[in-house]
Design a protein around this motif. Structure first.
Motif, PDB file in Angstrom:
ATOM      1  N   ALA A   1      -3.593  -1.939  -3.258  1.00  0.00           N
ATOM      2  CA  ALA A   1      -5.001  -1.788  -2.888  1.00  0.00           C
ATOM      3  C   ALA A   1      -5.873  -2.784  -3.641  1.00  0.00           C
ATOM      4  O   ALA A   1      -6.777  -3.404  -3.066  1.00  0.00           O
ATOM      5  CB  ALA A   1      -5.464  -0.361  -3.174  1.00  0.00           C
TER       6      ALA A   1
ATOM      7  N   CYS B   1      -2.570   1.393  -8.210  1.00  0.00           N
ATOM      8  CA  CYS B   1      -2.653   0.895  -6.834  1.00  0.00           C
ATOM      9  C   CYS B   1      -2.730  -0.626  -6.811  1.00  0.00           C
ATOM     10  O   CYS B   1      -3.777  -1.221  -6.511  1.00  0.00           O
ATOM     11  CB  CYS B   1      -3.864   1.520  -6.138  1.00  0.00           C
TER      12      CYS B   1
ATOM     13  N   ARG C   1      -6.241  11.519   3.529  1.00  0.00           N
ATOM     14  CA  ARG C   1      -5.041  12.055   4.201  1.00  0.00           C
ATOM     15  C   ARG C   1      -5.452  13.159   5.177  1.00  0.00           C
ATOM     16  O   ARG C   1      -6.189  14.079   4.824  1.00  0.00           O
ATOM     17  CB  ARG C   1      -4.084  12.631   3.155  1.00  0.00           C
TER      18      ARG C   1
ATOM     19  N   ILE D   1      -2.387   8.755   6.591  1.00  0.00           N
ATOM     20  CA  ILE D   1      -3.079   8.332   5.385  1.00  0.00           C
ATOM     21  C   ILE D   1      -3.699   6.954   5.618  1.00  0.00           C
ATOM     22  O   ILE D   1      -3.008   6.011   6.003  1.00  0.00           O
ATOM     23  CB  ILE D   1      -2.137   8.281   4.164  1.00  0.00           C
ATOM     24  N   HIS D   2      -5.011   6.855   5.378  1.00  0.00           N
ATOM     25  CA  HIS D   2      -5.738   5.600   5.495  1.00  0.00           C
ATOM     26  C   HIS D   2      -6.340   5.224   4.149  1.00  0.00           C
ATOM     27  O   HIS D   2      -6.744   6.101   3.369  1.00  0.00           O
ATOM     28  CB  HIS D   2      -6.900   5.722   6.492  1.00  0.00           C
ATOM     29  N   LEU D   3      -6.415   3.930   3.880  1.00  0.00           N
ATOM     30  CA  LEU D   3      -7.254   3.412   2.807  1.00  0.00           C
ATOM     31  C   LEU D   3      -8.621   3.171   3.423  1.00  0.00           C
ATOM     32  O   LEU D   3      -8.749   2.449   4.420  1.00  0.00           O
ATOM     33  CB  LEU D   3      -6.676   2.104   2.254  1.00  0.00           C
TER      34      LEU D   3
ATOM     35  N   TRP E   1      -4.719  14.987  -5.283  1.00  0.00           N
ATOM     36  CA  TRP E   1      -5.385  14.940  -3.979  1.00  0.00           C
ATOM     37  C   TRP E   1      -6.392  16.089  -3.902  1.00  0.00           C
ATOM     38  O   TRP E   1      -6.054  17.243  -4.153  1.00  0.00           O
ATOM     39  CB  TRP E   1      -4.375  15.022  -2.849  1.00  0.00           C
TER      40      TRP E   1
ATOM     41  N   LEU F   1       1.242   4.570  -2.759  1.00  0.00           N
ATOM     42  CA  LEU F   1       1.332   6.012  -2.496  1.00  0.00           C
ATOM     43  C   LEU F   1       2.505   6.630  -3.249  1.00  0.00           C
ATOM     44  O   LEU F   1       2.405   7.757  -3.758  1.00  0.00           O
ATOM     45  CB  LEU F   1       1.478   6.258  -0.987  1.00  0.00           C
TER      46      LEU F   1
ATOM     47  N   LEU G   1      -8.387   6.962  -0.690  1.00  0.00           N
ATOM     48  CA  LEU G   1      -7.264   7.250   0.185  1.00  0.00           C
ATOM     49  C   LEU G   1      -7.559   8.589   0.845  1.00  0.00           C
ATOM     50  O   LEU G   1      -7.820   9.578   0.151  1.00  0.00           O
ATOM     51  CB  LEU G   1      -5.958   7.328  -0.603  1.00  0.00           C
TER      52      LEU G   1
ATOM     53  N   LEU H   1       0.835  -1.207   0.000  1.00  0.00           N
ATOM     54  CA  LEU H   1       0.000   0.000   0.000  1.00  0.00           C
ATOM     55  C   LEU H   1       0.869   1.257   0.000  1.00  0.00           C
ATOM     56  O   LEU H   1       0.531   2.259  -0.646  1.00  0.00           O
ATOM     57  CB  LEU H   1      -0.930  -0.010   1.205  1.00  0.00           C
TER      58      LEU H   1
END
Length: 271
Positions: free
Chosen positions: A77, A74, A95, A165-167, A28, A20, A93, A16
């Protein structure tokens, strides 16, 4: 029902993080709910309704979902989604920049009761990220997958020096997911508090509440924690829970009466 649960699955977090790197800083998008946050809260869409690939909004599309162009970069992911084998809807994603804060809010219509579940997969984080659901912290670490009931009041503060940062994956709360996450399980913390309150007499409850109010006046951290809660129902429940944590159990009725009394005093004409 539970409002949090770590799924018993392993995640290749390095894959993952490689996603990024391939994505870089371009594309973003600031989150659309500007009233709910301070600082940088932004995201990249990986899966969305047709024609919504540039929007972080997860609604619309009449239940049809498709990968956005960013998903092509990705590989990590995509492999995780295949590993889950769930009915995947939105994938983003998200942030939260260093020093940024998401204020308390609810994502209405989201939760196992409504047939949809949100999963959080931390990719990059730091020890100073405070993610609270119903005011209680959720300690999420890279490589973990968490179900969170974000139809409940929640807030996040990244007090650390690095971005978080999360998925974030929205899926159907179907039978497969229920084999991993016991949605209908009684929240053990709620049960614990209820058992203690049931053993507390009305006289003890009144004394304890008076003592807790005095403690709050001298404890700045406790005052700040309660002041951050916007939801009235949650404020009452958390005041009671924090009373139990302080070995001063008291009933919700004590808090209700104090809130009504405070409003009545405020509404009295100046003399």
């Amino acid at each position: 029902m539970i409002d949090r649960f770590r799924l018993p699955l392993a995640v290749d977090v390095e894959a993952l993080r490689a996603d990024l790197i391939r994505l870089g800083d371009a594309g973003w998008t600031p989150h659309f709910n500007r009233d709910y946050y301070d600082g940088d809260w932004s995201g990249l869409v990986l899966r969305a309704p047709p024609g919504h690939g540039d929007s972080l909004y997860t609604g619309g599309g009449d239940g049809v979902w498709q990968d956005a162009p960013a998903m092509d970069q990705c590989h990590g992911a995509r492999a995780l989604l295949e590993q889950l084998g769930l009915d995947v809807r939105s994938v983003r994603l998200l942030r939260l920049g260093a020093g940024a804060e998401i204020k308390e809010h609810r994502d209405y219509g989201l939760g196992a009761r409504e047939g949809e579940a949100r999963l959080h997969v931390p990719i990059i984080t730091n020890p100073s990220v405070a993610f609270r659901v119903r005011n209680r912290p959720v300690d999420m670490r890279p490589g973990e997958i968490w179900y969170l009931d974000l139809g409940q009041p929640h807030r996040v503060h990244n007090a650390g020096p690095t971005d978080r940062i999360h998925l974030v994956i929205d899926v159907a709360a179907n039978a497969q997911l229920r084999t991993w996450a016991p949605f209908d399980q009684v929240d053990p913390e709620v049960q614990r508090v209820a058992e203690i309150l049931n053993a507390t007499s009305p006289e003890t409850s009144a004394r304890n509440f008076a003592a807790f109010r005095e403690r709050m006046l001298s404890d700045a951290a406790l005052h700040v924690e309660l002041a951050a809660i916007r939801d009235r129902r949650l404020f009452i429940e958390e005041t009671v829970r924090l009373g139990v944590e302080s070995d001063l159990p008291f009933a919700e009725a004590e808090v209700e009466t104090a809130l009504i009394d405070g409003r009545n005093r405020w509404n009295q004409p100046w003399s």
